[in-house]
Write an enzyme that holds these catalytic residues in place. Sequence first.
Site, PDB file in Angstrom:
ATOM      1  N   HIS A  52     -14.361  30.018 -36.069  1.00  0.00           N
ATOM      2  CA  HIS A  52     -15.704  30.595 -36.222  1.00  0.00           C
ATOM      3  C   HIS A  52     -15.643  31.667 -37.293  1.00  0.00           C
ATOM      4  O   HIS A  52     -14.828  32.588 -37.201  1.00  0.00           O
ATOM      5  CB  HIS A  52     -16.153  31.193 -34.892  1.00  0.00           C
ATOM      6  CG  HIS A  52     -17.332  32.107 -35.002  1.00  0.00           C
ATOM      7  ND1 HIS A  52     -18.526  31.722 -35.588  1.00  0.00           N
ATOM      8  CD2 HIS A  52     -17.526  33.390 -34.604  1.00  0.00           C
ATOM      9  CE1 HIS A  52     -19.386  32.726 -35.549  1.00  0.00           C
ATOM     10  NE2 HIS A  52     -18.793  33.761 -34.953  1.00  0.00           N
ATOM     11  N   HIS A  69     -18.112  34.101 -40.274  1.00  0.00           N
ATOM     12  CA  HIS A  69     -19.433  34.589 -40.679  1.00  0.00           C
ATOM     13  C   HIS A  69     -19.629  34.247 -42.157  1.00  0.00           C
ATOM     14  O   HIS A  69     -19.623  35.125 -43.023  1.00  0.00           O
ATOM     15  CB  HIS A  69     -19.538  36.091 -40.405  1.00  0.00           C
ATOM     16  CG  HIS A  69     -19.527  36.430 -38.942  1.00  0.00           C
ATOM     17  ND1 HIS A  69     -19.590  37.726 -38.469  1.00  0.00           N
ATOM     18  CD2 HIS A  69     -19.476  35.643 -37.828  1.00  0.00           C
ATOM     19  CE1 HIS A  69     -19.570  37.715 -37.138  1.00  0.00           C
ATOM     20  NE2 HIS A  69     -19.493  36.461 -36.731  1.00  0.00           N
ATOM     21  N   GLU A 121     -15.615  34.961 -27.838  1.00  0.00           N
ATOM     22  CA  GLU A 121     -16.122  33.591 -28.000  1.00  0.00           C
ATOM     23  C   GLU A 121     -15.159  32.565 -27.411  1.00  0.00           C
ATOM     24  O   GLU A 121     -15.314  31.364 -27.663  1.00  0.00           O
ATOM     25  CB  GLU A 121     -16.379  33.267 -29.478  1.00  0.00           C
ATOM     26  CG  GLU A 121     -17.323  34.196 -30.204  1.00  0.00           C
ATOM     27  CD  GLU A 121     -18.779  34.096 -29.767  1.00  0.00           C
ATOM     28  OE1 GLU A 121     -19.069  33.366 -28.795  1.00  0.00           O
ATOM     29  OE2 GLU A 121     -19.609  34.773 -30.370  1.00  0.00           O
ATOM     30  N   HIS A 130     -26.043  33.837 -37.648  1.00  0.00           N
ATOM     31  CA  HIS A 130     -24.764  34.323 -37.136  1.00  0.00           C
ATOM     32  C   HIS A 130     -23.561  33.756 -37.904  1.00  0.00           C
ATOM     33  O   HIS A 130     -22.750  34.528 -38.410  1.00  0.00           O
ATOM     34  CB  HIS A 130     -24.654  33.994 -35.643  1.00  0.00           C
ATOM     35  CG  HIS A 130     -23.433  34.538 -34.989  1.00  0.00           C
ATOM     36  ND1 HIS A 130     -23.357  34.802 -33.645  1.00  0.00           N
ATOM     37  CD2 HIS A 130     -22.204  34.837 -35.484  1.00  0.00           C
ATOM     38  CE1 HIS A 130     -22.147  35.270 -33.352  1.00  0.00           C
ATOM     39  NE2 HIS A 130     -21.425  35.289 -34.458  1.00  0.00           N
ATOM     40  N   GLU A 159     -18.941  15.987 -53.056  1.00  0.00           N
ATOM     41  CA  GLU A 159     -17.969  15.491 -52.079  1.00  0.00           C
ATOM     42  C   GLU A 159     -18.298  15.840 -50.630  1.00  0.00           C
ATOM     43  O   GLU A 159     -17.597  15.425 -49.712  1.00  0.00           O
ATOM     44  CB  GLU A 159     -16.566  15.931 -52.483  1.00  0.00           C
ATOM     45  CG  GLU A 159     -16.219  15.141 -53.744  1.00  0.00           C
ATOM     46  CD  GLU A 159     -14.855  15.346 -54.317  1.00  0.00           C
ATOM     47  OE1 GLU A 159     -14.018  15.965 -53.665  1.00  0.00           O
ATOM     48  OE2 GLU A 159     -14.647  14.875 -55.445  1.00  0.00           O
TER      49      GLU A 159
HETATM   50  P1  13P Z   1     -14.701  38.843 -31.183  1.00  0.00           P
HETATM   51  O1  13P Z   1     -14.211  40.099 -31.874  1.00  0.00           O
HETATM   52  O2  13P Z   1     -14.807  39.034 -29.688  1.00  0.00           O
HETATM   53  O3  13P Z   1     -13.878  37.635 -31.570  1.00  0.00           O
HETATM   54  O4  13P Z   1     -16.187  38.572 -31.657  1.00  0.00           O
HETATM   55  C1  13P Z   1     -16.465  38.417 -33.032  1.00  0.00           C
HETATM   56  C2  13P Z   1     -17.579  37.478 -33.285  1.00  0.00           C
HETATM   57  O5  13P Z   1     -17.714  36.975 -34.391  1.00  0.00           O
HETATM   58  C3  13P Z   1     -18.513  37.136 -32.187  1.00  0.00           C
HETATM   59  O6  13P Z   1     -19.292  36.026 -32.504  1.00  0.00           O
HETATM   60 ZN    ZN Z   2     -19.477  35.754 -34.736  1.00  0.00          ZN
END
Ligand code: 13P
Ligand code: ZN
Length: 275
Positions: free
Chosen positions: A142, A144, A118, A213, A172
């Site tokens: 980023h 999950h 990413e 995602h 808040e």
């Molecule tokens: P990477 O292991 O390449 O960082 O990918 C993980 C991920 O969450 C892709 O969206």
């Molecule tokens: Zn991801």
Amino acid sequence: MNELYQVPAMAGFIRMCDDGWQQGWHERNGGNLTYRMTEEDVAACRPYFDAQPRPWVKMGVQAKNLAGEYFITTGSGKYFRNVILDPAANIGIVEINDEGDSWRIVWGLENGAKPTSEFPSHFMNHSVRKEATNGANRVIYHCHATNVIALTYVLPLNDRDFTRPLWQSATECPVVFPEGVGVCPWMVPGGAAIAMATSEKMKTYQAAVWAQHGLFVSGPDYDTAFGLAHTIEKSAEIYVKVLSTGRPILQTITDDALRAIAHDFGVQLNEAFLD
Ligand code: 13P
Ligand code: ZN
């Protein structure tokens, strides 16, 4: 090498990876983190750089305002839970070329590892957040985040309809993200298309949701970026729990109450998201 890991930019990066793992947001290699280093950070880390930088690699995206910058980045396919055990194998430092379209590894990412898949999304988000914050933004993260992802199955995938329940689910929230959150439709991860779509959202928002995602957040430092992800995910968790009761919602925070919070805390709420 131990001294490198004590440079605050490195220590904070490693700690944030572990914090995210402990939250349960980084199954397997899920998620990625990048930090745009200051000149002082680079000077403190340079003694540990490789004698010979590795070859330049084109990114498929370009940002002139990031030419010559250095980033700490997680590795592609690397597990957040392993970063604290062996940083050099799981994270690295990359330098950006003068054209702002290629990176090369100057430290870490041992044994042929590469920056996160990413990286193009992180890079374009760094570019727009650097511009939007007069250089203050340094962190793109980023994760999950479980409940945020769950809501992308039941909420309409537009910025307004996603933001309102988040604002209403924890008092808040409007103070922490008064502009709301952006929402990207489901897209193939890891390429230039999702990078461009996300960076469009990040011109307005500090955070963007990727349908089915995860979550992308930005911030000036590790605490603020992690705190933003934590706040959004906590609010999503509350809303998921409310929905899970199967009971009708009898009361929520009204729009006038949201305005009152914004007034007293001195933030400008995105009026387009209020009735
Ligand atoms: P990477 O292991 O390449 O960082 O990918 C993980 C991920 O969450 C892709 O969206
Ligand atoms: Zn991801």
